[in-house]
Each structure stands twice: as C-alpha cells, then as structure tokens.
Design an enzyme around this catalytic site. Structure first.
Site, PDB file in Angstrom:
ATOM      1  N   GLN A  75       0.842  -1.202   0.000  1.00  0.00           N
ATOM      2  CA  GLN A  75       0.000   0.000   0.000  1.00  0.00           C
ATOM      3  C   GLN A  75       0.874   1.247   0.000  1.00  0.00           C
ATOM      4  OE1 GLN A  75      -2.284   1.751   3.298  1.00  0.00           O
ATOM      5  NE2 GLN A  75      -4.140   1.243   2.150  1.00  0.00           N
ATOM      6  N   CYS A 105      -6.720   7.576   4.578  1.00  0.00           N
ATOM      7  CA  CYS A 105      -6.157   7.967   5.881  1.00  0.00           C
ATOM      8  C   CYS A 105      -6.636   9.371   6.251  1.00  0.00           C
ATOM      9  CB  CYS A 105      -4.628   7.913   5.838  1.00  0.00           C
ATOM     10  SG  CYS A 105      -3.924   8.378   7.429  1.00  0.00           S
ATOM     11  N   ASN A 206     -14.844  -2.358   4.922  1.00  0.00           N
ATOM     12  CA  ASN A 206     -13.875  -2.107   5.986  1.00  0.00           C
ATOM     13  C   ASN A 206     -14.495  -1.155   7.016  1.00  0.00           C
ATOM     14  OD1 ASN A 206     -11.312  -0.121   6.792  1.00  0.00           O
ATOM     15  ND2 ASN A 206     -10.847  -2.296   6.782  1.00  0.00           N
ATOM     16  N   GLY A 207     -14.044  -1.332   8.263  1.00  0.00           N
ATOM     17  CA  GLY A 207     -14.558  -0.507   9.358  1.00  0.00           C
ATOM     18  C   GLY A 207     -15.526  -1.308  10.200  1.00  0.00           C
ATOM     19  N   ASP A 208     -15.228  -1.412  11.511  1.00  0.00           N
ATOM     20  CA  ASP A 208     -16.107  -2.161  12.415  1.00  0.00           C
ATOM     21  C   ASP A 208     -16.220  -3.641  12.058  1.00  0.00           C
ATOM     22  OD1 ASP A 208     -16.808  -0.397  14.393  1.00  0.00           O
ATOM     23  OD2 ASP A 208     -18.602   0.325  13.377  1.00  0.00           O
TER      24      ASP A 208
HETATM   25  C1  LIG Z   1      -2.876   1.288  14.276  1.00  0.00           C
HETATM   26  C2  LIG Z   1      -3.579   1.455  12.975  1.00  0.00           C
HETATM   27  C3  LIG Z   1      -2.841   1.695  11.843  1.00  0.00           C
HETATM   28  C4  LIG Z   1      -3.475   1.846  10.613  1.00  0.00           C
HETATM   29  N1  LIG Z   1      -2.732   2.008   9.489  1.00  0.00           N
HETATM   30  C5  LIG Z   1      -3.346   2.025   8.264  1.00  0.00           C
HETATM   31  C6  LIG Z   1      -2.598   2.032   7.069  1.00  0.00           C
HETATM   32  O1  LIG Z   1      -1.352   2.027   7.063  1.00  0.00           O
HETATM   33  N2  LIG Z   1      -3.281   2.041   5.890  1.00  0.00           N
HETATM   34  C7  LIG Z   1      -4.658   2.028   5.846  1.00  0.00           C
HETATM   35  O2  LIG Z   1      -5.239   2.026   4.753  1.00  0.00           O
HETATM   36  N3  LIG Z   1      -5.381   2.010   6.972  1.00  0.00           N
HETATM   37  C8  LIG Z   1      -4.772   1.985   8.168  1.00  0.00           C
HETATM   38  N4  LIG Z   1      -5.523   1.872   9.303  1.00  0.00           N
HETATM   39  C9  LIG Z   1      -6.989   1.729   9.184  1.00  0.00           C
HETATM   40  C10 LIG Z   1      -7.374   0.254   9.116  1.00  0.00           C
HETATM   41  O3  LIG Z   1      -6.818  -0.381   7.979  1.00  0.00           O
HETATM   42  C11 LIG Z   1      -8.895   0.126   9.016  1.00  0.00           C
HETATM   43  O4  LIG Z   1      -9.359   0.858   7.907  1.00  0.00           O
HETATM   44  C12 LIG Z   1      -9.608   0.622  10.241  1.00  0.00           C
HETATM   45  O5  LIG Z   1      -8.981   0.197  11.426  1.00  0.00           O
HETATM   46  C13 LIG Z   1     -11.036   0.102  10.184  1.00  0.00           C
HETATM   47  O6  LIG Z   1     -11.773   0.498  11.253  1.00  0.00           O
HETATM   48  P1  LIG Z   1     -12.080  -0.456  12.545  1.00  0.00           P
HETATM   49  O7  LIG Z   1     -10.858  -0.306  13.383  1.00  0.00           O
HETATM   50  O8  LIG Z   1     -13.331   0.109  13.094  1.00  0.00           O
HETATM   51  O9  LIG Z   1     -12.271  -1.846  12.034  1.00  0.00           O
HETATM   52  C14 LIG Z   1      -4.907   1.766  10.531  1.00  0.00           C
HETATM   53  C15 LIG Z   1      -5.635   1.539  11.699  1.00  0.00           C
HETATM   54  C16 LIG Z   1      -4.996   1.387  12.896  1.00  0.00           C
HETATM   55  C17 LIG Z   1      -5.822   1.129  14.122  1.00  0.00           C
END
Ligand SMILES: Cc1cc2nc3c(=O)[nH]c(=O)nc-3n(C[C@H](O)[C@H](O)[C@H](O)COP(=O)(O)O)c2cc1C
Length: 209
Positions: A75, A105, A206-208
């Site tokens: 990514q 992001c 994605n998410g939750d």
């Molecule tokens: C510690 C951490 C680092 C993350 N780093 C990235 C990343 O490098 N690239 C990305 O697309 N999303 C990143 N995310 C987002 C996650 O891929 C994901 O979209 C998100 O956690 C989804 O929400 P949820 O925690 O409610 O499941 C990150 C999330 C966390 C908690």
C-alpha cells in the site's frame, strides 16, 4: 509473472477476508502470524511515496517481500499523481500481489496535505490519479477510500466507485466511515452495498469488522 486483473478478482473471490493495512502493525512478522492462523491475502502498512523514491531505508524495508509473502499487496500513499505512479512502478519491482493506493487515511498530517483521505476533497482528481497509477504499472491496482470526507448528507462514494471502476482498478476497499469521523462512530456498511450495486469489481468492506 504478475496476476492479471481477472486473476486477482478470482483470488479475492476465493479469499474474501483481506488483512487491513495497519501502520506499525502489519509488518512481515505480523503477516506471517496471520498466515499461520489462516489468513491469505495481506497488505503491508502504508508506505510514503516520497520516502520510497528518496531511497529511505525504512520505506524500502516495508516493501520488501519474502518468498512466502507473495500474497501480499503493497500500500502506498502520496499527494502527487506523478510521484504515486513512479512509486507504484518502483513498488511493483518487489513483486507484490497488487498495489493499493491509500485514499482513506484521515490523519491531519496526511489528509491535510492532500494524501490519503485528502483525495476525497476532489473526487475528480482522485479518479485521474487512479487512472495514471493503473496505466503506469503491470500489476493490478486497487484503491482504499472512505464514504466521503464528511459531513455531506449525500456521500460521493457510489458515483466515485463507478468512476474508479472505469479507471481499471481491480477492486475497491471502502472504509465505511467519513474521513471526519476518523476511527470513531459506527461504520455504515450500507454504503459498500450501494457502491457494490453499481460496479462489477470486488468491493471490500472495511470498518467495524
Ligand atoms: C494502528 C492502525 C494503523 C493503521 N494504518 C493504516 C494504514 O497504514 N493504511 C490504511 O489504509 N489504513 C490503516 N488503518 C486503518 C485500518 O486499515 C482500518 O481501515 C480501520 O482500522 C477500520 O476500522 P475499525 O478499526 O473500526 O475496524 C490503521 C488503523 C490502525 C488502528
């Protein structure tokens, strides 16, 4: 030999649970552990295109993939279409399964500079950038984004999904929150369903999860 878009779509259909990219988490060791517990398709943490193109050791380390790590996508994130395309070409030499462009992001120092979810402020520019990246590399390209920047009452994601599909991306991941929500509040998966109804590429929720 890189996968074709059709082959990648078939692989995603066979293995629909994809490890979400997480900075400082989804490194090579974490991915190996996830595979041990049945994970198949993985993602690196996001990699800054400027670091990658400057030859920053940390960025180069993040894209290096071992032989047992071939079902992993790299990514990348950045604010400039040309630099994203160059970085995608460079990342492709590491033979990832595909290249994912982060347009999701929300962190101010990234989105505020036009990278990540910053692209959602100008969906036309996001689509043009995705087309440039797709046309620059011989491996499939995917995009991860959110339902909108927020707090729009009508989210741009459905129309955006259709237009992103036209660029030739192989799949779309939708983090079903707005950028303004960050990681708080409930993800509304109905947006992924609505987007899925207008495209034929895989839509990854994605998410939750
Ligand atoms: C510690 C951490 C680092 C993350 N780093 C990235 C990343 O490098 N690239 C990305 O697309 N999303 C990143 N995310 C987002 C996650 O891929 C994901 O979209 C998100 O956690 C989804 O929400 P949820 O925690 O409610 O499941 C990150 C999330 C966390 C908690």
């Amino acid at each position: 030999m890189p996968l074709s878009v059709a082959e990648l779509r078939a692989k995603i259909a066979e293995n629909p649970a994809i490890l979400a990219p997480m900075e400082d988490v989804t490194d090579v060791v974490f991915r190996r552990l996830c595979r041990k517990f049945g994970g198949k398709i993985m993602m690196t943490e996001f990699v800054n295109v400027e670091g990658l193109l400057r030859g920053c050791r940390n960025a180069r380390r993040k894209i290096s993939l071992a032989d047992d790590d071939r079902m992993t996508a790299i990514q990348i994130y950045g604010a400039d279409p040309q630099r994203l395309s160059e970085a995608a070409r460079f990342a492709a030499t590491a033979q990832p399964m595909f290249i994912d462009v982060n347009c999701g992001c929300w962190v101010p120092k990234i989105a505020g500079r036009g990278a990540g979810a910053g692209w959602l402020r100008d969906p036309h520019a996001m689509v043009a950038m995705a087309k440039m990246v797709v046309d620059s590399v011989g491996v499939p390209v995917t995009v991860k984004t959110r339902i909108g920047y927020g707090p729009e009452s009508e989210m741009p994601i459905v129309d955006l999904a259709r237009r992103l599909e036209d660029t030739g991306i192989a799949a779309l991941t939708i983090h079903c929150r707005t950028a303004s929500m960050g990681h708080s509040g409930a993800a509304d998966w109905t947006w992924a369903q609505k987007a899925r109804e207008v495209v034929s590429i895989p839509v990854v929720v994605n998410g939750d999860v």
